[in-house]
Design a protein around this motif. Sequence first.
Motif, PDB file in Angstrom:
ATOM      1  N   GLY A 180       0.836  -1.190   0.000  1.00  0.00           N
ATOM      2  CA  GLY A 180       0.000   0.000   0.000  1.00  0.00           C
ATOM      3  C   GLY A 180       0.870   1.239   0.000  1.00  0.00           C
ATOM      4  O   GLY A 180       1.750   1.388  -0.848  1.00  0.00           O
ATOM      5  N   GLU A 181       0.659   2.108   0.970  1.00  0.00           N
ATOM      6  CA  GLU A 181       1.471   3.323   1.064  1.00  0.00           C
ATOM      7  C   GLU A 181       2.703   3.130   1.943  1.00  0.00           C
ATOM      8  O   GLU A 181       3.506   4.057   2.089  1.00  0.00           O
ATOM      9  N   THR A 182       2.863   1.936   2.498  1.00  0.00           N
ATOM     10  CA  THR A 182       4.006   1.665   3.363  1.00  0.00           C
ATOM     11  C   THR A 182       5.193   1.186   2.543  1.00  0.00           C
ATOM     12  O   THR A 182       5.088   0.214   1.781  1.00  0.00           O
ATOM     13  N   ILE A 183       6.327   1.861   2.704  1.00  0.00           N
ATOM     14  CA  ILE A 183       7.558   1.464   2.013  1.00  0.00           C
ATOM     15  C   ILE A 183       8.238   0.382   2.841  1.00  0.00           C
ATOM     16  O   ILE A 183       8.657   0.613   3.974  1.00  0.00           O
TER      17      ILE A 183
ATOM     18  N   ALA B 132      24.270  -3.830   8.659  1.00  0.00           N
ATOM     19  CA  ALA B 132      23.427  -2.971   7.828  1.00  0.00           C
ATOM     20  C   ALA B 132      22.246  -2.514   8.672  1.00  0.00           C
ATOM     21  O   ALA B 132      21.508  -3.339   9.212  1.00  0.00           O
ATOM     22  N   LEU B 133      22.085  -1.219   8.801  1.00  0.00           N
ATOM     23  CA  LEU B 133      21.027  -0.637   9.622  1.00  0.00           C
ATOM     24  C   LEU B 133      19.908  -0.149   8.713  1.00  0.00           C
ATOM     25  O   LEU B 133      20.123   0.701   7.837  1.00  0.00           O
ATOM     26  N   LEU B 134      18.713  -0.731   8.905  1.00  0.00           N
ATOM     27  CA  LEU B 134      17.561  -0.389   8.070  1.00  0.00           C
ATOM     28  C   LEU B 134      16.611   0.544   8.806  1.00  0.00           C
ATOM     29  O   LEU B 134      16.392   0.407  10.008  1.00  0.00           O
ATOM     30  N   GLU B 135      16.053   1.461   8.043  1.00  0.00           N
ATOM     31  CA  GLU B 135      15.020   2.358   8.550  1.00  0.00           C
ATOM     32  C   GLU B 135      14.020   2.598   7.428  1.00  0.00           C
ATOM     33  O   GLU B 135      14.380   3.099   6.362  1.00  0.00           O
ATOM     34  N   HIS B 136      12.775   2.180   7.642  1.00  0.00           N
ATOM     35  CA  HIS B 136      11.719   2.329   6.629  1.00  0.00           C
ATOM     36  C   HIS B 136      12.151   1.777   5.275  1.00  0.00           C
ATOM     37  O   HIS B 136      11.917   2.389   4.232  1.00  0.00           O
TER      38      HIS B 136
END
Length: 232
Positions: free
Chosen positions: A12-15, A204-208
């Motif tokens: 949806g609108e969530t990445i 590896a640091l993930l954000e959104h």
Amino acid sequence: MITISNLKKNFGETIATDIASFTINDGDILGLVGNNGAGKSTLFRIMLDLLKADDGTVTINDINPAESEDWKDIVGAYIDEGFLIDFLTPEEYFAFLGKISGKTQAEVDERLKDFERFAAGEVFGQKKLIRNLSAGNKQKVGIISALFNKPQIVILDEPFNFLDPSSQNMLKHLLTDYNSETGATILVSSHNLAHTVEISSRIALLEHGVIVRDIDNHEGAAEQELENYFEQ
């Protein structure tokens, strides 16, 4: 080598995933960290062709999992108990894995000896179906299955979940020893920063869905940077 290029996945609108370019080198132990919803599991599922990307590619040794199944010969993975055949006992399950990979029962039995300490007398010889094992022992079956065929690449999603402290420590040694002995590439996602920092050569640091930091972690150099990040 695993190469990610212009990889995008939205719900949806969530990445969920938005990675322009990232390379995981042969022999890396890559720790994938981030808060809930950062996209760790989504990335692993795309790598394993369990989810289709909206755009971009992942290649494993120049093989695109979305286009060919040849990668399955070199990858071992455990994401969740849906990977298991839970109406079998652990012994039956590994006999089945051995059969489809061309091993004799004697070879299966010999391979399982490598995991006796990790199994800790709670997985084998219990005459229990996998579905009736504790969450921790199901986790052990899954981890052993990922390593069973000595793959070049190992992918584990939250492998420390459900394990008691002794088993967590044994798992750390199991993974680092496997990497040292075989040169395999290991990808681990985890909420446990201490364990991740301890075993990983790279973080590896993930954000959104975005890899916001790629941290060299030799000699635990990433620990302070991660602590600072998550204290914000």
